[in-house]
Scaffold this motif. Structure first.
Motif, short mmCIF file in Angstrom:
data_model
loop_
_atom_site.label_atom_id
_atom_site.label_comp_id
_atom_site.label_asym_id
_atom_site.label_seq_id
_atom_site.Cartn_x
_atom_site.Cartn_y
_atom_site.Cartn_z
N LYS A 278 -11.43 1.19 7.08
CA LYS A 278 -10.41 0.42 7.80
C LYS A 278 -10.15 1.01 9.19
CE LYS A 278 -7.92 -1.39 3.77
NZ LYS A 278 -6.61 -1.42 3.03
N GLU A 323 -0.12 2.74 6.22
CA GLU A 323 -0.17 1.43 5.56
C GLU A 323 -0.56 1.58 4.09
OE1 GLU A 323 -2.98 -0.65 7.92
OE2 GLU A 323 -1.57 -1.12 9.54
N GLU A 324 -1.52 2.45 3.81
CA GLU A 324 -1.94 2.67 2.42
C GLU A 324 -0.81 3.28 1.60
OE1 GLU A 324 -5.18 2.05 0.88
OE2 GLU A 324 -5.11 0.72 2.63
N ARG A 325 -0.11 4.22 2.17
CA ARG A 325 1.00 4.84 1.46
C ARG A 325 2.10 3.82 1.17
NH1 ARG A 325 1.22 10.43 5.02
NH2 ARG A 325 -0.07 11.70 3.61
N LYS A 326 2.37 2.99 2.14
CA LYS A 326 3.41 1.97 1.95
C LYS A 326 3.00 0.98 0.87
CE LYS A 326 6.26 -1.40 4.47
NZ LYS A 326 6.12 -2.43 3.43
N MET A 327 1.73 0.55 0.90
CA MET A 327 1.24 -0.39 -0.09
C MET A 327 1.32 0.21 -1.50
SD MET A 327 -2.51 -2.22 -0.33
CE MET A 327 -3.32 -0.65 -0.65
N ILE A 328 0.95 1.47 -1.62
CA ILE A 328 1.02 2.14 -2.93
C ILE A 328 2.46 2.28 -3.38
CG2 ILE A 328 0.60 4.33 -4.13
CD1 ILE A 328 -1.90 4.61 -2.28
N ASP A 330 4.97 0.34 -2.51
CA ASP A 330 5.46 -1.00 -2.88
C ASP A 330 4.99 -1.38 -4.28
OD1 ASP A 330 6.72 -1.20 -0.47
OD2 ASP A 330 5.17 -2.45 0.47
N LYS A 331 3.74 -1.04 -4.61
CA LYS A 331 3.21 -1.36 -5.93
C LYS A 331 3.97 -0.59 -7.01
CE LYS A 331 -1.52 -2.65 -4.69
NZ LYS A 331 -2.96 -2.30 -4.83
N SER A 334 7.35 -2.20 -7.46
CA SER A 334 7.22 -3.46 -8.17
C SER A 334 7.02 -3.23 -9.66
CB SER A 334 6.03 -4.25 -7.60
OG SER A 334 5.84 -5.45 -8.31
#
Length: 343
Positions: A278, A323-328, A330-331, A334
């Motif tokens: 990326k 971005e990867e840390r935020k996505m992880i 958020d998961k 959730s």
């Protein structure tokens, strides 16, 4: 999951001129795997030639060739290769940036890296594990082919080098393979190979990287202003990762007007291959394993970095990591929310 089928590989190659092609700058794992496959095929009446396109630059690989009496031929010394000759790519895949497309027909691939650019082979054995030497060793085991001490030692050395003595990217499969090889190999010879495998010129690259190191949170960057062998850049990336404040290292060296990258990760959530792919998107190629990756920015694309290439490169990696840390994160939130809702 890909199933290894040694009979199908042997039957495919019989009766043909066979080349075992490593990536352009073969390291101990690539060379050990190619040598092991050469010995395996020879035991089944298939002769082959180990070949590559770049340079053998790492001292450990040069010593390995001498100690195990391995012959690997540069493509410039193979002027008679034909389109009808068969090629098995070892520790590399066709279309990757680290392997040159030879005139021969790439009919087979044996590799332990993730696929970046899909390619159809007549036979493929592409499985994620710590070392390509592990995959090749399994051909001896499953077929009941006898393995001599010299071959076992070369395979075990390649396995240990690519997994940093089982500290990086190792799987249960690699551990099982180690148990098999350890009983046959000359382990004292491996110890001697580990010693004195750094050249004096390597120290200049280490010194340059140390001078230029920058650390943001747990991410370490270092730039080397001159061209370095791929293997040396990887060694320096491992070295920077060894700092107690670094869990993710990005090392890049100038090359042909562009840059060559080596990336290492020891966090339990970041994926080195994904992040490198990326971060270099639109500038070059990048990818690899969870714990290790590589990439390039070409001369033509390097102009897109602007007047402050260091700043742009580091910003790209840091932005993707965030971005990867935020996505992880958020998961995880959730998933936790779903658990709470069920209570």
């Amino acid at each position: 999951m890909v199933q290894m089928d040694w009979r199908r590989l042997v039957d495919l190659l019989k009766g043909h001129v066979v080349y075992l092609q490593t990536h352009n700058f073969p390291d101990p794992d690539a060379l050990g795997a190619a040598f092991g496959m050469q010995m395996f095929l020879k035991a089944h009446n298939v002769e082959s030639t180990i070949c590559y396109a770049g340079n053998i630059e790492k001292n450990s690989t040069k010593r390995m060739m001498q100690v195990f009496e391995i012959t690997a031929v540069n493509i410039v010394d193979l002027p008679h290769m034909k389109e009808t000759d068969y090629i098995v790519t070892i520790d590399a895949q066709k279309y990757n940036s680290n392997i040159t497309d030879f005139i021969g027909n790439e009919v087979a691939c044996i590799d332990h890296h993730p696929t970046v650019i899909p390619c159809v082979y007549e036979y493929s054995d592409i499985r994620i594990c710590g070392a390509c030497c592990s995959l090749v060793t399994e051909y001896f085991i499953k077929s009941g082919t006898s393995m001599d001490t010299n071959t076992a030692t070369a395979l075990l050395y390649g396995l240990k080098m690519d997994t940093d003595s089982f500290n990086r990217g190792v799987t249960d499969f690699d551990i099982d393979i180690f148990g098999y090889l350890h009983k046959i190999a000359d382990n004292q010879k491996i110890v001697s190979l580990y010693n004195n495998n750094m050249g004096l010129d390597d120290l200049y690259a280490y010194a340059e990287a140390i001078r230029n190191i920058r650390i943001y949170d747990n991410v370490g960057f270092a730039w080397i202003s001159f061209d370095c062998p791929d293997a040396l850049i990887a060694m320096i990336s491992d070295f920077i990762l060894g700092l107690d404040v670094v869990e993710f290292s990005v090392i890049y060296a100038s090359r042909d007007g562009g840059y060559k990258f080596s990336v290492r990760n020891e966090t339990d959530m970041l994926h080195a291959g994904t992040i490198t792919h990326k971060a270099l998107s639109g500038l070059g190629d990048g990818g690899g394993h969870f714990s290790m990756a590589g990439g390039v920015i070409t001369r033509e694309k390097s102009r897109l970095l602007g007047d402050k290439p260091d700043f742009e490169i580091q910003s790209r990696f840091l932005r993707v990591i965030e971005e990867e840390r935020k996505m992880i994160g958020d998961k995880k939130k959730s998933a936790q929310q779903k658990i709470q809702n069920k209570k």
